[in-house]
Structures are given as structure tokens and as C-alpha cells.
Design an enzyme around this catalytic site. Structure first.
Site, PDB file in Angstrom:
ATOM      1  CD  GLN A 123      -3.283   0.216   0.337  1.00 32.93           C
ATOM      2  OE1 GLN A 123      -3.583  -0.950   0.520  1.00 32.93           O
ATOM      3  NE2 GLN A 123      -3.925   0.966  -0.546  1.00 32.93           N
ATOM      4  CE  LYS A 126      -2.608  -1.064  -3.834  1.00 33.60           C
ATOM      5  NZ  LYS A 126      -3.805  -1.839  -3.439  1.00 33.60           N
ATOM      6  CE  LYS A 138      -5.699  -4.122   2.779  1.00 36.11           C
ATOM      7  NZ  LYS A 138      -5.990  -3.606   1.418  1.00 36.11           N
ATOM      8  CG  ASP A 178      -8.733  -5.786   0.958  1.00 34.49           C
ATOM      9  OD1 ASP A 178      -8.079  -5.124   0.148  1.00 34.49           O
ATOM     10  OD2 ASP A 178      -8.599  -7.026   1.065  1.00 34.49           O
TER      11      ASP A 178
HETATM   12  P1  NDP Z   1     -14.747  -8.948  -2.102  1.00 37.99           P
HETATM   13  O1  NDP Z   1     -14.859  -9.509  -0.748  1.00 37.99           O
HETATM   14  O2  NDP Z   1     -15.777  -8.003  -2.589  1.00 37.99           O
HETATM   15  O3  NDP Z   1     -14.636 -10.106  -3.178  1.00 37.99           O
HETATM   16  C1  NDP Z   1     -13.633 -11.066  -3.119  1.00 37.99           C
HETATM   17  C2  NDP Z   1     -13.863 -12.083  -4.221  1.00 37.99           C
HETATM   18  O4  NDP Z   1     -12.739 -12.966  -4.281  1.00 37.99           O
HETATM   19  C3  NDP Z   1     -15.076 -12.955  -3.942  1.00 37.99           C
HETATM   20  O5  NDP Z   1     -15.613 -13.388  -5.146  1.00 37.99           O
HETATM   21  C4  NDP Z   1     -14.461 -14.109  -3.152  1.00 37.99           C
HETATM   22  O6  NDP Z   1     -15.229 -15.292  -3.222  1.00 37.99           O
HETATM   23  C5  NDP Z   1     -13.135 -14.283  -3.861  1.00 37.99           C
HETATM   24  N1  NDP Z   1     -12.127 -14.802  -2.924  1.00 37.99           N
HETATM   25  C6  NDP Z   1     -11.796 -14.286  -1.715  1.00 37.99           C
HETATM   26  N2  NDP Z   1     -10.859 -15.031  -1.106  1.00 37.99           N
HETATM   27  C7  NDP Z   1     -10.614 -16.031  -1.947  1.00 37.99           C
HETATM   28  C8  NDP Z   1      -9.746 -17.145  -1.899  1.00 37.99           C
HETATM   29  N3  NDP Z   1      -8.949 -17.359  -0.831  1.00 37.99           N
HETATM   30  N4  NDP Z   1      -9.735 -17.974  -2.967  1.00 37.99           N
HETATM   31  C9  NDP Z   1     -10.533 -17.751  -4.037  1.00 37.99           C
HETATM   32  N5  NDP Z   1     -11.386 -16.711  -4.135  1.00 37.99           N
HETATM   33  C10 NDP Z   1     -11.412 -15.872  -3.114  1.00 37.99           C
HETATM   34  O7  NDP Z   1     -13.284  -8.276  -2.162  1.00 37.99           O
HETATM   35  P2  NDP Z   1     -12.722  -7.198  -3.183  1.00 37.99           P
HETATM   36  O8  NDP Z   1     -13.333  -7.394  -4.526  1.00 37.99           O
HETATM   37  O9  NDP Z   1     -12.791  -5.888  -2.534  1.00 37.99           O
HETATM   38  O10 NDP Z   1     -11.176  -7.611  -3.221  1.00 37.99           O
HETATM   39  C11 NDP Z   1     -10.641  -8.514  -4.177  1.00 37.99           C
HETATM   40  C12 NDP Z   1      -9.145  -8.293  -4.301  1.00 37.99           C
HETATM   41  O11 NDP Z   1      -8.894  -6.944  -4.725  1.00 37.99           O
HETATM   42  C13 NDP Z   1      -8.352  -8.452  -3.002  1.00 37.99           C
HETATM   43  O12 NDP Z   1      -7.069  -8.953  -3.313  1.00 37.99           O
HETATM   44  C14 NDP Z   1      -8.210  -7.024  -2.493  1.00 37.99           C
HETATM   45  O13 NDP Z   1      -7.104  -6.869  -1.651  1.00 37.99           O
HETATM   46  C15 NDP Z   1      -8.008  -6.291  -3.819  1.00 37.99           C
HETATM   47  N6  NDP Z   1      -8.295  -4.864  -3.830  1.00 37.99           N
HETATM   48  C16 NDP Z   1      -9.500  -4.366  -3.426  1.00 37.99           C
HETATM   49  C17 NDP Z   1      -9.750  -3.020  -3.495  1.00 37.99           C
HETATM   50  C18 NDP Z   1     -11.077  -2.446  -3.147  1.00 37.99           C
HETATM   51  O14 NDP Z   1     -11.246  -1.251  -3.343  1.00 37.99           O
HETATM   52  N7  NDP Z   1     -12.037  -3.212  -2.689  1.00 37.99           N
HETATM   53  C19 NDP Z   1      -8.716  -2.083  -3.931  1.00 37.99           C
HETATM   54  C20 NDP Z   1      -7.518  -2.692  -4.402  1.00 37.99           C
HETATM   55  C21 NDP Z   1      -7.326  -4.040  -4.333  1.00 37.99           C
HETATM   56  P3  NDP Z   1     -16.403 -15.581  -2.146  1.00 37.99           P
HETATM   57  O15 NDP Z   1     -17.590 -14.805  -2.653  1.00 37.99           O
HETATM   58  O16 NDP Z   1     -16.577 -17.040  -2.178  1.00 37.99           O
HETATM   59  O17 NDP Z   1     -15.906 -15.072  -0.828  1.00 37.99           O
HETATM   60  O1  2IT Z   2      -5.923  -2.601  -1.485  1.00 35.17           O
HETATM   61  C1  2IT Z   2      -6.443  -1.476  -1.561  1.00 35.17           C
HETATM   62  O2  2IT Z   2      -5.905  -0.550  -2.167  1.00 35.17           O
HETATM   63  C2  2IT Z   2      -7.765  -1.285  -0.940  1.00 35.17           C
HETATM   64  N1  2IT Z   2      -8.329  -2.228  -0.410  1.00 35.17           N
HETATM   65  C3  2IT Z   2      -8.400   0.060  -0.938  1.00 35.17           C
HETATM   66  C4  2IT Z   2      -7.824   0.933   0.146  1.00 35.17           C
HETATM   67  C5  2IT Z   2      -8.521   2.243   0.369  1.00 35.17           C
HETATM   68  O3  2IT Z   2      -8.119   2.927   1.326  1.00 35.17           O
HETATM   69  O4  2IT Z   2      -9.427   2.619  -0.378  1.00 35.17           O
END
Ligand code: NDP
Ligand code: 2IT
Length: 458
Positions: A123, A126, A138, A178
Site C-alpha cells: 500500500q 501504491k 492495512k 477490502d
Molecule cells: P470482495 O470480498 O468483494 O470479493 C472477493 C472475491 O474474491 C469474492 O468473489 C471471493 O469469493 C473471492 N475470494 C476471496 N478469497 C478467496 C480465496 N482465498 N480464494 C478464491 N477466491 C477468493 O473483495 P474485493 O473485490 O474488494 O477484493 C478482491 C481483491 O482486490 C483483493 O485482493 C483485495 O485486496 C483487492 N483490492 C481491493 C480493493 C477495493 O477497493 N475493494 C482495492 C484494491 C485491491 P467468495 O464470494 O466465495 O468469498
Molecule cells: O488494497 C487497496 O488498495 C484497498 N483495499 C483500498 C484501500 C482504500 O483505502 O481505499
């Protein structure tokens, strides 16, 4: 100005980087995810130390790999059966050189110190890449939101915030969502923070609901931003999303809005997944169905095939990378693409990878992509759109006004283009043209390192 880098300087830089990496392993035993994130960054910084020994003299690396503060705490709560449950909460305040700590909260049973530290470390760089004044942090918990009632989630998040609030503030540390933390959890945590503090400090959390200080486009930001970033990579080769076949893992916040933007740009998204398995819909995924199943009904992705019988559901996550595609966007979790999956993608002709998730490709998988001239958008660049719009949410909260969806989307788009450009330039300047892993790491690092030098040894 061109600096001549002698072999001696190269060796000195390599030794410095290696010694700090060994220190990290020794100080943080058994934290494999943290080691992996540190290794990826440190390896790409060697040319910076060879060119600018001042960063070694100021001990920047030794300081940057050590979090400014790590908090770990008990989170007791009572479930719907009246039974006491105890989870562990974390917040890692990694680096505040360029602004208040900023980064999401993850609620997932796999959460431990290693995972939170790898995420917090990423982070830092980023957030620097976004060009906004935000430091790196985080947090999260090993709490599993799956199968919990809304009341259980409320009781847990209130207990979590009752401890965490001591370390937060709009100018101190600003969490967001997250994995497992979305608008609902942020709402409960904001309510509890406000109650404890006795005042409305809107900028203490981002990803808030639109009725109480949230920003338009924050929900879409990470997924849209990832697609904007990949569009820039494709444009450098005279290509675009139009008529491309795309595979996107996950079906959460990042995946859903990556699917939406890719479809808007004329791509056919043929697969997505959850932690149980994946669906393959050769006709193109029906996003309305995915949104309803995952955002509203909170069901499994396997349910999709009941409504779209021509699609196929397969148990297990890894198989999704065996589906031939032009573009792959891993948007679920860390290390979901290993060397074997990367080789399969390359064999099947993949043109571009955009990391929507954090560290979704193993170090070996990244090697495979780079050695095969696949356009590769590393996580800290490609998924920075989420935190970038979080910083725009903080700005709107401070000004007590709200921008329109179009205004925020335009700012997001321009931030993603800038991140792409600065990564390309840094890669070129330091002798690795086209390598955006090196470019993003160096570009993100230099700003933080210079701010650390300016602020003395703290
Ligand atoms: P969500 O909880 O909204 O969605 C996560 C998705 O990934 C779900 O479909 C989940 O499945 C699946 N998943 C989670 N853990 C696992 C695992 N161990 N194996 C396989 N599938 C898995 O999270 P986000 O969409 O917010 O986050 C997804 C990724 O993006 C993460 O790596 C996060 O750190 C990253 N990220 C998120 C940001 C944000 O703004 N939200 C910003 C930048 C990065 P299920 O529905 O079964 O749980
Ligand atoms: O991994 C990431 O950059 C996030 N989950 C978003 C962090 C934030 O402060 O919006």
C-alpha cells in the site's frame, strides 16, 4: 544527467538489498506473504541504489521494511445463539512519510500478521503512485462474514471499532474496505466511531454510503481503474478491449466493476469465480445476474448456471486460468496465478494481464509473463484506482461538497493514465523498458524515500 554506474556500485547496491532482505526474513520468520511482497520490491530497486547511493546512506530500506506501528487486539462479540466469540484484529501503520496512513480492512478467516503486513507494505508504494498525499496502512480480522446475520456483523464490527478507534482519525489513519468489508461493514464501523468520538469526522473512513459522506464512483473505482490501466497498456500496442475475450477471477467488488467496464469497452467477459469455483459462459457473462447473486442475495456463483443453463460451473478456483482468453484480470486474492497457470495462459495466447487483486501472481508467474512479452500490469499500479478515489472521498469530506459521478470518474481515469506513464518512464530511466513491475516499484519508492530523507531519521 547521465550517471556512470560502475560495477562496484552495482555490487554494493545488490549487497545492500540482499542484506535488508535477510534482515526481514530474520525479524519476521514464517511470514511468507510479507517476504514475497518485500522480495518483489527490493529486487527491482537495486538500480535505484546503484544510481543514487544517498538512499543507502539514509538507511531508507531498513526503515521502510519496518512498520511504524503494528496493533493487534482481541475482538470479543456475542453470536446469535448467545455464545461468546473471539477474533483477532489488526492494524499495521506502515509508513506516514507522505500522508496519513491509508488502506483497507480485510475480514477473512485467512487473515494473519503476514497477510496484513504484505498488504500494508504494498500500500505504501501504491498510494505514492496515485500522486495523492496518503501514507500506507492495512488492517483486518480473521472474522469470517460468510453465513453471519446482519446483527452478528454489526456486533462484531462495533466491537472491532471500539478498540481500533484509538488509532484512527481523518489526519492520522483512514481505513476503507477490502475482502469481506463493503458498504455495510463500513457503515456499522462509521456509526460506532462517531458514537465513541462524539462528533462527525466524515474523513475517518472511506467507502462510506452516499447518504453520509461517501463518494460517487468509489464502488466502481478499483475495477474501472484496472480496466483503464490495461487499456493504456493495450493502446501502447495499438490495441483495445473491443472484441477481446476476457477472463476475470472473483465476483466481488473489484471483479464486478472490472466486468462492467470491460463490457462497456466492447469486450466479451466469458468467466468469473468465487472461492468455491468458476463459471464459464461462452456467450458472455450476464452481469445483472452476477450482481444480484453476489451483491444482493449473497449466494454462490454456482447458482448462475441455473438461470443460464448454457454456462458451465466447475468446482475449484485454479481451473479458470485454463480458459483461453486475450486478457486475464485476476481480481480475487493473493497467489491465485502460479507458474503453471501462467504458462497455460501464455500457451493459450494471452496478450495482457491486469492485477485487480493484491499480489495475485506468484513471483514465478510474473517471470513467465515478463519472459513471454505479455503486457503485465502489476497490482500496485493496476488496482490503485480504489485507494485513489478513497483519497478523493477524503478531499470531498474536507471541502464538505460532492463531485458528480462523471467528475470523479474523469479524475480516476486521469490518475490511472498518470500511473501508467510514470511507471513506463521509471522503467525506461532505470534500464528496464516495458517492465512495469520495476517501473511501478521505482516510481512509487522514490517519492516516499525523498520525503523520508526530508523529514530526518524518524
Ligand atoms: P470482495 O470480498 O468483494 O470479493 C472477493 C472475491 O474474491 C469474492 O468473489 C471471493 O469469493 C473471492 N475470494 C476471496 N478469497 C478467496 C480465496 N482465498 N480464494 C478464491 N477466491 C477468493 O473483495 P474485493 O473485490 O474488494 O477484493 C478482491 C481483491 O482486490 C483483493 O485482493 C483485495 O485486496 C483487492 N483490492 C481491493 C480493493 C477495493 O477497493 N475493494 C482495492 C484494491 C485491491 P467468495 O464470494 O466465495 O468469498
Ligand atoms: O488494497 C487497496 O488498495 C484497498 N483495499 C483500498 C484501500 C482504500 O483505502 O481505499
Amino acid at each position: 544527467m547521465t550517471t556512470v554506474i560502475t560495477e562496484e556500485r552495482q555490487t554494493e547496491a545488490q549487497q545492500y538489498v540482499q542484506s535488508v532482505y535477510e534482515l526481514v526474513i530474520q525479524r519476521n520468520p514464517h511470514e511468507s506473504e510479507f517476504h514475497q511482497a518485500v522480495k518483489e520490491i527490493l529486487d527491482s530497486l537495486t538500480p535505484v541504489f546503484a544510481k543514487h547511493p544517498k538512499y543507502m546512506q539514509h538507511g531508507i530500506l531498513e526503515r521502510i521494511v519496518e512498520p511504524e506501528r503494528v496493533v493487534s487486539f482481541r475482538v470479543p462479540w456475542v453470536d446469535d445463539n448467545g455464545k461468546v466469540q473471539v477474533n483477532r484484529g489488526f492494524r499495521v501503520q506502515f509508513n506516514s512519510a507522505i500522508g496519513p496512513y491509508k488502506g483497507g480492512l480485510r475480514f477473512h478467516p485467512s487473515v494473519n500478521a503476514s497477510i496484513i503486513k504484505f498488504l500494508g507494505f504494498e500500500q505504501i508504494f501504491k498510494n505514492s503512485l496515485t500522486g495523492q498525499p496518503i501514507g500506507g496502512g492495512k488492517g483486518g480480522s480473521d472474522f469470517d462474514p460468510k453465513g453471519k446475520s446482519d446483527l452478528e456483523i454489526m456486533r462484531f464490527t462495533q466491537s472491532f471499532m471500539t478498540e481500533l478507534y484509538k488509532y484512527l482519525g481523518p489526519d492520522i489513519d483512514v481505513p476503507a474496505g477490502d475482502i469481506g468489508v463493503g458498504a455495510k461493514e463500513i457503515g456499522f464501523m462509521f456509526g460506532q466511531y462517531k458514537r465513541i468520538r462524539g462528533g462527525n469526522e466524515a474523513g475517518v473512513l472511506t467507502g462510506k454510503g452516499l447518504l453520509y459522506g461517501g463518494s460517487l464512483t468509489r464502488t466502481e473505482a478499483t475495477g474501472y481503474g484496472c480496466v483503464y490501466f490495461v487499456s493504456e497498456m493495450l493502446a501502447s500496442k495499438g490495441q483495445s478491449f473491443q472484441d477481446k475475450t476476457v477472463v476475470i477471477s472473483g465476483s466481488g467488488n473489484v471483479s464486478i466493476y472490472a466486468i462492467e467496464k470491460a463490457q462497456q469497452l466492447g469486450a466479451k467477459v466469458i468467466a468469473c469465480s468465487d472461492s468455491n469455483g468458476y463459471i464459464h459462459d461462452p456467450q458472455g457473462i450476464n452481469l445483472q445476474t452476477v450482481k444480484r447473486l453476489k451483491e444482493v442475495e449473497r449466494k454462490r456463483i454456482s447458482e448462475y448456471v441455473k438461470e443460464h443453463p448454457h454456462a458451465v460451473y466447475t468446482e475449484g478456483c485454479k481451473g479458470i486460468w485454463s480458459i483461453p482468453c486475450d486478457i486475464a484480470l485476476p481480481c480475487a486474492t493473493q497467489n491465485e496465478i502460479d507458474e503453471q497457470a501462467a504458462k497455460l495462459l501464455v500457451e493459450n495466447g494471452v496478450v495482457a494481464i491486469g492485477e485487480g487483486a493484491n499480489m495475485p501472481s506468484t513471483l514465478e508467474a510474473i517471470e513467465v509473463f515478463l519472459n513471454n512479452q505479455v503486457l503485465f500490469g502489476p497490482a500496485k499500479a493496476a488496482n490503485a484506482g480504489g485507494v485513489a478515489v478513497s483519497a478523493l472521498e477524503m478531499a470531498q469530506n474536507s471541502m464538505r461538497l460532492s463531485w458528480t459521478f462523471e467528475e470523479v470518474d474523469a479524475k480516476l481515469h486521469s490518475i490511472m493514465k498518470n500511473i501508467y506513464q510514470s511507471s513506463v518512464s521509471a522503467a525506461e530511466e532505470y534500464g528496464h523498458p516495458g517492465n512495469l513491475v520495476v517501473g511501478a516499484n521505482i516510481s512509487g519508492f522514490i517519492k516516499v524515500a525523498d520525503a523520508m530523507i526530508a523529514q530526518g531519521v524518524v
